[in-house]
Design an enzyme around this catalytic site. Structure first.
Site, mmCIF file in Angstrom:
data_model
loop_
_atom_site.group_PDB
_atom_site.id
_atom_site.type_symbol
_atom_site.label_atom_id
_atom_site.label_comp_id
_atom_site.label_asym_id
_atom_site.label_seq_id
_atom_site.Cartn_x
_atom_site.Cartn_y
_atom_site.Cartn_z
ATOM 1 N N GLU A 227 0.240 3.288 -8.967
ATOM 2 C CA GLU A 227 1.169 3.983 -8.816
ATOM 3 C C GLU A 227 1.585 4.880 -9.846
ATOM 4 O OE1 GLU A 227 2.804 3.658 -6.298
ATOM 5 O OE2 GLU A 227 3.369 1.364 -5.373
ATOM 6 N N ASP B 60 -8.193 -2.074 -2.813
ATOM 7 C CA ASP B 60 -7.270 -3.068 -3.528
ATOM 8 C C ASP B 60 -6.844 -4.113 -2.771
ATOM 9 O OD1 ASP B 60 -6.296 -1.351 -1.412
ATOM 10 O OD2 ASP B 60 -5.155 -0.131 -2.675
ATOM 11 N N ASP C 175 4.466 8.643 -2.536
ATOM 12 C CA ASP C 175 4.625 8.672 -4.114
ATOM 13 C C ASP C 175 3.591 9.310 -4.774
ATOM 14 O OD1 ASP C 175 3.125 6.393 -4.195
ATOM 15 O OD2 ASP C 175 4.752 5.143 -5.137
ATOM 16 N N HIS D 246 0.447 7.807 -4.965
ATOM 17 C CA HIS D 246 -0.620 6.951 -5.466
ATOM 18 C C HIS D 246 -1.882 6.893 -4.682
ATOM 19 C CE1 HIS D 246 1.459 3.727 -2.683
ATOM 20 N NE2 HIS D 246 -0.052 4.238 -1.834
HETATM 21 C C1 F6R Z 1 -4.790 0.913 0.729
HETATM 22 C C2 F6R Z 1 -4.455 1.884 -0.437
HETATM 23 C C3 F6R Z 1 -3.226 2.724 -0.381
HETATM 24 C C4 F6R Z 1 -2.896 3.538 1.089
HETATM 25 C C5 F6R Z 1 -1.629 4.493 0.942
HETATM 26 C C6 F6R Z 1 -1.512 5.150 2.140
HETATM 27 O O1 F6R Z 1 -5.939 0.593 0.647
HETATM 28 O O2 F6R Z 1 -5.091 1.779 -1.228
HETATM 29 O O3 F6R Z 1 -3.336 3.849 -1.209
HETATM 30 O O4 F6R Z 1 -4.134 4.295 1.265
HETATM 31 O O5 F6R Z 1 -0.727 3.705 0.549
HETATM 32 O O6 F6R Z 1 -1.187 4.264 3.150
HETATM 33 P P1 F6R Z 1 -1.127 4.659 4.721
HETATM 34 O O7 F6R Z 1 -2.720 5.177 5.064
HETATM 35 O O8 F6R Z 1 -0.879 3.558 5.480
HETATM 36 O O9 F6R Z 1 -0.006 5.765 4.648
#
Ligand code: F6R
Length: 264
Positions: free
Chosen positions: A146, A70, A139, A141
């Site tokens: 989301e 992303d 959450d 995702h």
């Molecule tokens: C990042 C992504 C997000 C993260 C998620 C967890 O490329 O796709 O889904 O993997 O927000 O973030 P962290 O690892 O910082 O807790």
């Protein structure tokens, strides 16, 4: 490789080594491997371990291809939080991985839907993703799919939840107003086509999302639950992130009694 969703509960450092082992084995088997790269905190230990193996053991990424999950929409080219820059800084520029072989969705494109479609085509042209690293949002995702995301979605524009923007404000001077509202993200259908999904989670704030991912009903309310439909998923969690798993003792028993030859 028809497997189940495998849950491994171990200290964070051990989890990073396990994920690095899978990636190394695949790279040695096929140097032109296609890796799916996540940003955020969760995969950092894996990247550090791979950098170490590159420096000390000659592990090479020179023929690998990399696709980001992303990207934020609208962050300037040189913004340090642009995921394309984050991944270079934290990983790919520290190994022998040519910059031209790592790409992400183009969050600066004037025609964003066209950029999403061309990203899908690029992944397909590379032969699809062999190993996809994933983190999980509190959450539920994965990538930036989301709650409410279609379980068959493709790369597209999404609005981040307030929760995600609060979670990520730590990378933007603790100021939620600096966190972009929109992102481009691979869809749940896109991610589901990768051949092996490896999700890492640590810390108590991930415990509910991990419980839903492994044990909840498959639902767009917790987008990561779609991974239950995938034939080869490895969920690597520390004790805190595993705390709400109802069957955690069973997962431990399965892993401890697993034959060595089986691998992840
Ligand atoms: C990042 C992504 C997000 C993260 C998620 C967890 O490329 O796709 O889904 O993997 O927000 O973030 P962290 O690892 O910082 O807790």
């Amino acid at each position: 490789m028809g497997k189940h969703m495998e849950v491994v509960i171990a200290p964070k450092g051990d989890l990073a080594v396990l994920a690095a082992d899978v990636i190394e084995a695949q790279l040695r088997r096929r140097p032109g491997t296609v890796l799916g790269l996540a940003t955020g905190s969760s995969p950092l230990g894996v990247y550090r371990e791979l950098i170490r193996r590159h420096r000390e053991e000659g592990l090479s990424f020179s023929r690998a291809r990399g696709f980001l999950l992303d990207e934020y929409v609208g962050l300037p080219d040189d913004h340090p939080q642009r995921y394309r820059n984050v991944i270079a800084e934290e990983f790919t520029a520290q190994v022998d991985w040519p910059d031209s072989q790592v790409t992400g969705p183009d969050g600066l494109a004037t025609d964003l839907p066209a950029a999403c479609a061309s990203y899908e085509r690029a992944i397909e042209a590379a032969g699809g993703v062999d190993i996809q690293l994933l983190g999980i949002g509190s959450d539920g995702h994965i990538a930036f799919n989301e709650p409410g995301s279609s379980l068959v979605s493709r790369t597209r524009i999404k609005s981040l939840t307030r929760q995600t923007r609060e979670d990520n404000a730590r990378f933007f001077d603790d100021d939620i107003d600096q966190v972009p509202v929109h992102c481009l993200t691979q869809g749940l259908g896109t991610i589901g086509e990768a051949r092996h999904l490896i999700l890492l989670a640590s810390g108590a704030e991930k415990a509910e999302a991990v419980h839903q991912l492994v044990e909840g009903p498959v639902s767009a309310r917790w987008p990561a639950t779609v991974m239950q439909l995938h034939p080869h998923v490895t969920v690597l969690v520390d004790e805190a992130a595993a705390a709400r798993l109802e069957l955690r003792d069973y997962y431990r028993e399965i892993y401890e009694s697993k034959p060595d030859w089986q691998g992840l």
